[in-house]
Design a protein around this motif. Structure first.
Motif, short mmCIF file in Angstrom:
data_model
loop_
_atom_site.label_atom_id
_atom_site.label_comp_id
_atom_site.label_asym_id
_atom_site.label_seq_id
_atom_site.Cartn_x
_atom_site.Cartn_y
_atom_site.Cartn_z
N ILE A 93 0.15 7.68 -6.87
CA ILE A 93 1.23 7.38 -5.92
C ILE A 93 0.94 6.07 -5.18
CG2 ILE A 93 2.33 8.15 -3.78
CD1 ILE A 93 1.97 11.04 -4.90
N GLY A 94 -0.28 5.94 -4.68
CA GLY A 94 -0.66 4.72 -3.97
C GLY A 94 -0.59 3.49 -4.86
N TRP A 95 -1.03 3.63 -6.10
CA TRP A 95 -1.00 2.51 -7.04
C TRP A 95 0.45 2.12 -7.33
CZ3 TRP A 95 -1.33 2.76 -12.94
CH2 TRP A 95 -1.64 1.51 -13.48
N GLY A 96 1.30 3.11 -7.55
CA GLY A 96 2.70 2.82 -7.86
C GLY A 96 3.44 2.21 -6.69
N LEU A 97 3.15 2.66 -5.47
CA LEU A 97 3.84 2.13 -4.29
C LEU A 97 3.36 0.73 -3.91
CD1 LEU A 97 4.01 5.28 -1.98
CD2 LEU A 97 5.90 4.16 -3.20
N SER A 98 2.05 0.48 -4.04
CA SER A 98 1.51 -0.79 -3.55
C SER A 98 1.28 -1.81 -4.66
CB SER A 98 0.18 -0.55 -2.83
OG SER A 98 -0.82 -0.16 -3.75
N GLY A 99 1.06 -1.34 -5.87
CA GLY A 99 0.70 -2.25 -6.96
C GLY A 99 -0.79 -2.55 -7.00
N TYR A 100 -1.55 -1.96 -6.07
CA TYR A 100 -2.99 -2.18 -6.01
C TYR A 100 -3.73 -0.89 -6.35
CZ TYR A 100 -2.57 -6.57 -3.38
OH TYR A 100 -2.30 -7.85 -2.99
N CYS A 101 -4.87 -1.03 -7.00
CA CYS A 101 -5.86 0.02 -7.05
C CYS A 101 -7.14 -0.62 -6.52
CB CYS A 101 -5.99 0.63 -8.45
SG CYS A 101 -6.68 -0.41 -9.71
N PRO A 102 -8.19 0.14 -6.26
CA PRO A 102 -9.34 -0.43 -5.56
C PRO A 102 -9.95 -1.69 -6.20
CG PRO A 102 -9.48 1.94 -5.54
CD PRO A 102 -8.33 1.60 -6.43
N GLY A 103 -10.12 -1.73 -7.50
CA GLY A 103 -10.73 -2.90 -8.14
C GLY A 103 -9.95 -4.19 -7.88
N PRO A 104 -8.67 -4.23 -8.25
CA PRO A 104 -7.90 -5.44 -7.97
C PRO A 104 -7.77 -5.75 -6.48
CG PRO A 104 -6.81 -4.15 -9.65
CD PRO A 104 -7.94 -3.31 -9.12
N ALA A 105 -7.75 -4.73 -5.64
CA ALA A 105 -7.66 -4.99 -4.20
C ALA A 105 -8.89 -5.74 -3.71
CB ALA A 105 -7.49 -3.67 -3.43
N ILE A 106 -10.07 -5.31 -4.12
CA ILE A 106 -11.30 -5.99 -3.72
C ILE A 106 -11.34 -7.40 -4.32
CG2 ILE A 106 -13.83 -5.94 -3.84
CD1 ILE A 106 -12.55 -3.80 -1.98
N ALA A 107 -10.92 -7.53 -5.58
CA ALA A 107 -10.91 -8.85 -6.21
C ALA A 107 -9.90 -9.79 -5.56
CB ALA A 107 -10.60 -8.70 -7.71
N SER A 108 -8.90 -9.24 -4.87
CA SER A 108 -7.87 -10.04 -4.21
C SER A 108 -8.24 -10.45 -2.79
CB SER A 108 -6.55 -9.26 -4.17
OG SER A 108 -6.10 -9.00 -5.46
N LEU A 109 -9.39 -10.02 -2.31
CA LEU A 109 -9.79 -10.33 -0.93
C LEU A 109 -9.71 -11.81 -0.55
CD1 LEU A 109 -12.68 -7.86 -0.10
CD2 LEU A 109 -10.46 -8.05 1.02
N PRO A 110 -10.05 -12.74 -1.43
CA PRO A 110 -9.95 -14.15 -1.03
C PRO A 110 -8.54 -14.57 -0.63
CG PRO A 110 -11.32 -13.97 -2.97
CD PRO A 110 -10.72 -12.61 -2.73
N GLY A 111 -7.52 -13.93 -1.16
CA GLY A 111 -6.13 -14.23 -0.81
C GLY A 111 -5.53 -13.15 0.07
N LEU A 112 -6.27 -12.72 1.09
CA LEU A 112 -5.87 -11.60 1.94
C LEU A 112 -4.47 -11.80 2.52
CD1 LEU A 112 -6.86 -8.92 3.13
CD2 LEU A 112 -7.68 -10.19 5.10
N SER A 113 -3.63 -10.78 2.35
CA SER A 113 -2.27 -10.78 2.90
C SER A 113 -2.09 -9.49 3.69
CB SER A 113 -1.26 -10.83 1.75
OG SER A 113 -1.38 -9.67 0.94
#
Length: 137
Positions: A93-113
């Motif tokens: 549910i969280g993945w579908g609503l946000s488009g993030y799962c933990p791995g990509p979220a951590i990898a996206s930290l440099p572009g924090l929004s």
């Protein structure tokens, strides 16, 4: 040495996510939008991961022991309980609503929004609640 190997594996995983575009939640949501503007990118990333994992496991199981441990540590539980099913449902549910799962979220930290920050706060809060509410094992 074991910690360094873990960090290098995590770095490689994060780089793979970034190169494949999986740190962009719009791609994930586009993949889940099968009735609209479907984005097939994720299926190719998944296929590459499955092939790589298949080959990797075949190579690892030929060894007598792991590189940095004295024996392989394999899970022994095979049952599906409410905690596992509930956690999997919440993850999906969280993945579908946000488009993030933990791995990509951590990898996206440099572009924090703000959406990424909200996801990370929810992730940490969910982890903390799960640890506080679950019985000790």
């Amino acid at each position: 040495m074991k910690a360094l190997a873990g960090y290098l594996a995590g770095l490689l995983f994060g780089l793979g996510l970034a190169v494949s575009g999986m740190t962009d939640p719009a791609r994930v949501i586009g993949f889940l939008d099968v009735a609209g503007a479907w984005d097939s990118t994720l299926i190719f990333v998944l296929g590459g991961a499955v092939v790589t994992t298949f080959i990797g496991y075949r190579l690892v199981w030929r060894r007598q022991m792991p590189l940095f441990e004295s024996q392989f540590q394999l899970p022994t539980r095979r049952d599906l309980d409410a905690r596992l099913m509930g956690g999997a449902a919440l993850f999906g549910i969280g993945w579908g609503l946000s488009g993030y799962c933990p791995g990509p979220a951590i990898a996206s930290l440099p572009g924090l929004s703000w959406p990424l920050a909200a996801f990370l706060v929810a992730l940490v809060l969910g982890w903390w609640l799960a640890r506080r509410l679950s019985p000790a094992h």
